[in-house]
Design an enzyme around this catalytic site. Structure first.
Site, PDB file in Angstrom:
ATOM      1  N   HIS A   9       0.828  -1.205   0.000  1.00 49.65           N
ATOM      2  CA  HIS A   9       0.000   0.000   0.000  1.00 49.65           C
ATOM      3  C   HIS A   9       0.866   1.261   0.000  1.00 49.65           C
ATOM      4  O   HIS A   9       2.061   1.227   0.316  1.00 49.65           O
ATOM      5  CB  HIS A   9      -0.920   0.010   1.223  1.00 49.65           C
ATOM      6  CG  HIS A   9      -0.171   0.045   2.529  1.00 49.65           C
ATOM      7  ND1 HIS A   9       0.364   1.202   3.049  1.00 49.65           N
ATOM      8  CD2 HIS A   9       0.129  -0.939   3.414  1.00 49.65           C
ATOM      9  CE1 HIS A   9       0.971   0.934   4.196  1.00 49.65           C
ATOM     10  NE2 HIS A   9       0.841  -0.361   4.441  1.00 49.65           N
ATOM     11  N   GLU A  82      -2.288  -7.481   7.202  1.00 50.18           N
ATOM     12  CA  GLU A  82      -0.974  -7.363   7.811  1.00 50.18           C
ATOM     13  C   GLU A  82      -0.915  -8.216   9.075  1.00 50.18           C
ATOM     14  O   GLU A  82      -1.947  -8.652   9.602  1.00 50.18           O
ATOM     15  CB  GLU A  82      -0.690  -5.887   8.131  1.00 50.18           C
ATOM     16  CG  GLU A  82       0.682  -5.606   8.753  1.00 50.18           C
ATOM     17  CD  GLU A  82       1.845  -6.037   7.883  1.00 50.18           C
ATOM     18  OE1 GLU A  82       2.019  -7.263   7.705  1.00 50.18           O
ATOM     19  OE2 GLU A  82       2.614  -5.161   7.424  1.00 50.18           O
TER      20      GLU A  82
END
Length: 208
Positions: A9, A82
Site C-alpha cells: 500500500h 498485515e
C-alpha cells in the site's frame, strides 16, 4: 505461466509518524496516492485477471489508485491482512522500544522468539501467508494477478517462496510504500522472483 504482481500500500499518515499499523488503519498521504498512481501508470499495459486486497482502507485506496479508470472488482479477504500487533497498533515505534525493549528487539532481531498475547506470532503469520498463496495458485494457473497488501505480509510471502526460515524474514529488500515485487509461477508451481521491492516509479519524499 502465472505472474503475481505484489504491491505494498501507499504511504500512510501513520507511516510518516512511525506508528505500527497492523490490523488498524490510517489513510494515505498525498505522496502515498501519488506513488500509487505512478505504479498504476507503470502497470497500465498489464491486463489483470484478478485483483486481491486486504480489507484495510489503505490497501483499497492504493488498489483503486493503481487501477485508475480500469473497472476491475477488488476481492477483499482477511487472509491478506498485515500481521496482527495488538496493543502495539497505533503506537510509535520509539515508545514501544522504550517501554518494551526486549519484545521490540525480538520482533526485529529474533522473530522466532517473538510472542505477544492475543497477537499473531511470525509462525502464525507464516501459516496464514502459505494459505493465502496456495489459494491464489489454486484459483489461477496462468495470467496476471495483482495483490495489494502489507510490508510484513510481503516479506513473509517472499521468504516462503525463497524456502527460508522465519529467522530470515527481515533479510530481504526493503518493502517501501507501493514497491513492486513480481513472481512468475510455472504450471508445476515453481516460482521465479523477477522483481523484489522495486520502487523505480516512486517520487522522492523531498519533492513533497
Amino acid at each position: 505461466m502465472l505472474h503475481l504482481y505484489i504491491a505494498r500500500h501507499g504511504q500512510t499518515h501513520w507511516n510518516v509518524e512511525k506508528r505500527m499499523q497492523g490490523w488498524l488503519d490510517s489513510s494515505l498521504t498525498e505522496l502515498g496516492l501519488y506513488n500509487a498512481r505512478a505504479l498504476g501508470k507503470r502497470l497500465k499495459d498489464i491486463e489483470f485477471n484478478q485483483v486481491y486486497i486486504s480489507p484495510s482502507k489503505r490497501t483499497e485506496e492504493t488498489a483503486k489508485a493503481i487501477l485508475g479508470s480500469r473497472r476491475l472488482p477488488l476481492v477483499k479477504d482477511r487472509i491478506f491482512r498485515e500481521m496482527s500487533l495488538g496493543p502495539w497498533e497505533g503506537k510509535k515505534q520509539e515508545d514501544i522500544e522504550r517501554d518494551e525493549p526486549d519484545l521490540f528487539h525480538a520482533y526485529f532481531q529474533n522473530p522466532e522468539a517473538y510472542r505477544q498475547p492475543g497477537c499473531e506470532s511470525f509462525f502464525d503469520l507464516e501459516s496464514r501467508v502459505r494459505l493465502a498463496l496456495q489459494s491464489i495458485l489454486n484459483s489461477h494457473s496462468s495470467g496476471n494477478v495483482l495483490l495489494v497488501t502489507h510490508s510484513v505480509f510481503i516479506l513473509m510471502l517472499l521468504n516462503i517462496i525463497k524456502g527460508r526460515g522465519i529467522h530470515d524474514i527481515w533479510n530481504s529488500s526493503y518493502i517501501h510504500d507501493t514497491s513492486l515485487s513480481l513472481v512468475a509461477f510455472d504450471k508445476n508451481g515453481t516460482a521465479d522472483i523477477l522483481k523484489e521491492g522495486d520502487g523505480e516509479h516512486r517520487k522522492p519524499i523531498s519533492v513533497f
